[in-house]
Design a protein around this motif. Structure first.
Motif, PDB file in Angstrom:
ATOM      1  N   CYS A 212       0.814  -1.219   0.000  1.00 20.62           N
ATOM      2  CA  CYS A 212       0.000   0.000   0.000  1.00 20.62           C
ATOM      3  C   CYS A 212       0.851   1.274   0.000  1.00 20.62           C
ATOM      4  CB  CYS A 212      -0.983   0.008   1.167  1.00 20.62           C
ATOM      5  SG  CYS A 212      -2.259  -1.259   1.013  1.00 20.62           S
ATOM      6  N   GLN A 214       2.021   4.722  -1.406  1.00 20.14           N
ATOM      7  CA  GLN A 214       1.270   5.757  -2.094  1.00 20.14           C
ATOM      8  C   GLN A 214       2.140   6.411  -3.169  1.00 20.14           C
ATOM      9  OE1 GLN A 214      -1.785   7.986   0.397  1.00 20.14           O
ATOM     10  NE2 GLN A 214      -0.156   7.651   1.903  1.00 20.14           N
ATOM     11  N   VAL A 220       4.369   6.714   3.499  1.00 13.75           N
ATOM     12  CA  VAL A 220       3.252   7.071   4.365  1.00 13.75           C
ATOM     13  C   VAL A 220       2.084   6.166   3.978  1.00 13.75           C
ATOM     14  CG1 VAL A 220       1.659   8.878   5.097  1.00 13.75           C
ATOM     15  CG2 VAL A 220       4.039   9.458   4.544  1.00 13.75           C
ATOM     16  N   HIS A 221       1.596   5.388   4.935  1.00 16.08           N
ATOM     17  CA  HIS A 221       0.637   4.337   4.622  1.00 16.08           C
ATOM     18  C   HIS A 221      -0.726   4.614   5.248  1.00 16.08           C
ATOM     19  CE1 HIS A 221       3.762   1.630   2.970  1.00 16.08           C
ATOM     20  NE2 HIS A 221       4.522   2.286   3.827  1.00 16.08           N
ATOM     21  N   GLU A 222      -1.755   4.571   4.425  1.00 19.35           N
ATOM     22  CA  GLU A 222      -3.126   4.722   4.875  1.00 19.35           C
ATOM     23  C   GLU A 222      -3.796   3.373   5.105  1.00 19.35           C
ATOM     24  OE1 GLU A 222      -4.514   7.509   5.627  1.00 19.35           O
ATOM     25  OE2 GLU A 222      -3.071   8.941   4.796  1.00 19.35           O
ATOM     26  N   ARG A 223      -3.158   2.305   4.669  1.00 15.17           N
ATOM     27  CA  ARG A 223      -3.744   0.973   4.744  1.00 15.17           C
ATOM     28  C   ARG A 223      -2.632  -0.066   4.841  1.00 15.17           C
ATOM     29  NH1 ARG A 223      -8.392  -1.206   0.475  1.00 15.17           N
ATOM     30  NH2 ARG A 223      -8.885  -3.162   1.571  1.00 15.17           N
TER      31      ARG A 223
END
Length: 372
Positions: A212, A214, A220-223
């Motif tokens: 995941c 971006q 920087v991971h949102e998931r």
């Protein structure tokens, strides 16, 4: 022993070496190489899908597909009791609830007549798993899914080159998954593929495959995802294999027919069904189910075959009998008698693409001797 016949041996005498040398000579050995995209495009096109996402193995394909469909806490997924444990792992890890159906005693696939009775308000998806050589009867499954608004995951791991009513296995439902393990019609050593017609779903699977990351904020991971990336070396193998898939399917069907000719008069065993009104058997493996009257179970039969230099492998242990799942409190007081019989009495004999006619005859004689 030197004349041992293994249960499977891959056939790698096409363009595999040429394409692998290209990877090495160009330095493209990672997941960034050009064979990846070419393999994804050509494989997905071969099953009439718009998008392909190559991953590390068939289990990874299932894991990513279940996650990308948003199957999670409290959701129910209807699936066969008789299958490999890979099908159930992400369902459980995601907090969803597997709901089992028994097998059809003739085709060995899930009994589609049991599906509708298992649907509740929490049901989110049906996972179809084509077993050994014949596909699941997809028409009723797709009809049920449409009427109840359910997702369909088609596990076509064993169905390279197979069709259902003339349409490729791997072309049905919201997403389909394949395995490229060495015992499959088409191998990359280890590897798998998700195929779909849904662009957004495909992008989600690609993101999940690649931790995941971006595009503009890489670290920087949102998931949470996985590292499920296939290498260019694997894709090179897969591309070479795909070029010969039609030949491989023809060879497998000829092997299956020959086994059936040699074993048709042997009492005490159930042979694979040659065809249904929607498909001809592709004989991914050549399975046998011992009748209870034979006095043998699969474990003893495989032991005796091994003593004769014949490799074999048992049928799947049903989900409701898996110790790890029972310890989790799943499937208490549930019985699936057809799947249970398959596991106790079923096994398959050498079925690899390198098998020659003399080896087929030797295997068939060994099986006959078990029962006479």
């Amino acid at each position: 022993m030197s004349d041992f016949i293994p249960v499977n041996e891959p056939l790698l005498d096409g363009n595999e070496k040429k394409y692998l040398l290209e990877c090495i000579e160009t330095g493209w050995i990672s997941s960034e190489g050009p064979f990846i995209k070419e393999f994804e495009q050509k494989f997905s096109a071969s099953v009439n899908r718009k998008y392909g996402i190559a991953v590390t193995n068939g289990t990874a394909a299932l894991d990513a597909a279940v996650e990308a469909l948003g199957i999670g806490q409290g959701d129910e997924v209807i699936m066969p009791a008789f299958t490999i444990i890979s099908c159930i792992t992400q369902i459980i890890r995601g907090g969803a609830i597997p709901v089992l159906v028994d097998s059809d005693p003739v085709t060995w696939n899930m009994d589609v007549t049991q599906i509708e009775g298992k649907i509740t308000s929490r049901t989110k998806a049906i996972m179809v798993v084509h077993i050994y050589g014949l596909p699941v009867d997809m028409g009723p499954v797709l009809d049920i899914a449409e009427r109840y608004g359910l997702k369909v995951i088609e596990d076509a791991a064993e169905m390279h080159g197979q069709t259902y009513k003339g349409k490729p296995c791997g072309s049905f439902g919201d997403a389909s998954t394949f395995s490229f393990y060495p015992n499959k019609h088409l191998t990359t050593g280890e590897g798998g593929m998700i195929v779909t017609d849904d662009e957004e779903f495909a992008e989600t699977c690609r993101s999940l495959r690649n931790l995941c990351f971006q595009p503009h904020k890489r670290f920087v991971h949102e998931r949470l995802g996985w590292n499920l990336r296939m290498t260019n070396l694997q894709a090179a193998l897969g591309l070479a294999q795909l070029e010969r898939l039609g030949e491989f399917v023809d060879r497998k069907r000829a092997m299956g027919r020959r086994y059936s000719e040699l074993l048709r008069d042997v009492s005490g065993i159930q042979l694979p069904l040659a065809h249904t009104d929607y498909a001809d058997n592709i004989y991914w493996v050549y399975g046998l189910i011992l009748e209870e009257t034979s006095g043998l179970n699969a474990e003893e039969a495989m032991r005796q075959l091994a003593a004769k230099g014949i490799g074999s492998r048992p049928f799947f242990c049903p989900m409701h009998q898996q110790p790890v799942l029972r310890r989790k409190g799943l499937f208490e007081r549930e019985d699936y008698p057809v799947a249970e019989r398959f596991y106790k009495q079923g096994f398959y004999i050498p079925s690899g693409l390198t098998l020659d006619s003399a080896q087929i005859e030797r295997c068939a004689i060994a099986v006959s001797e078990l029962l006479n």
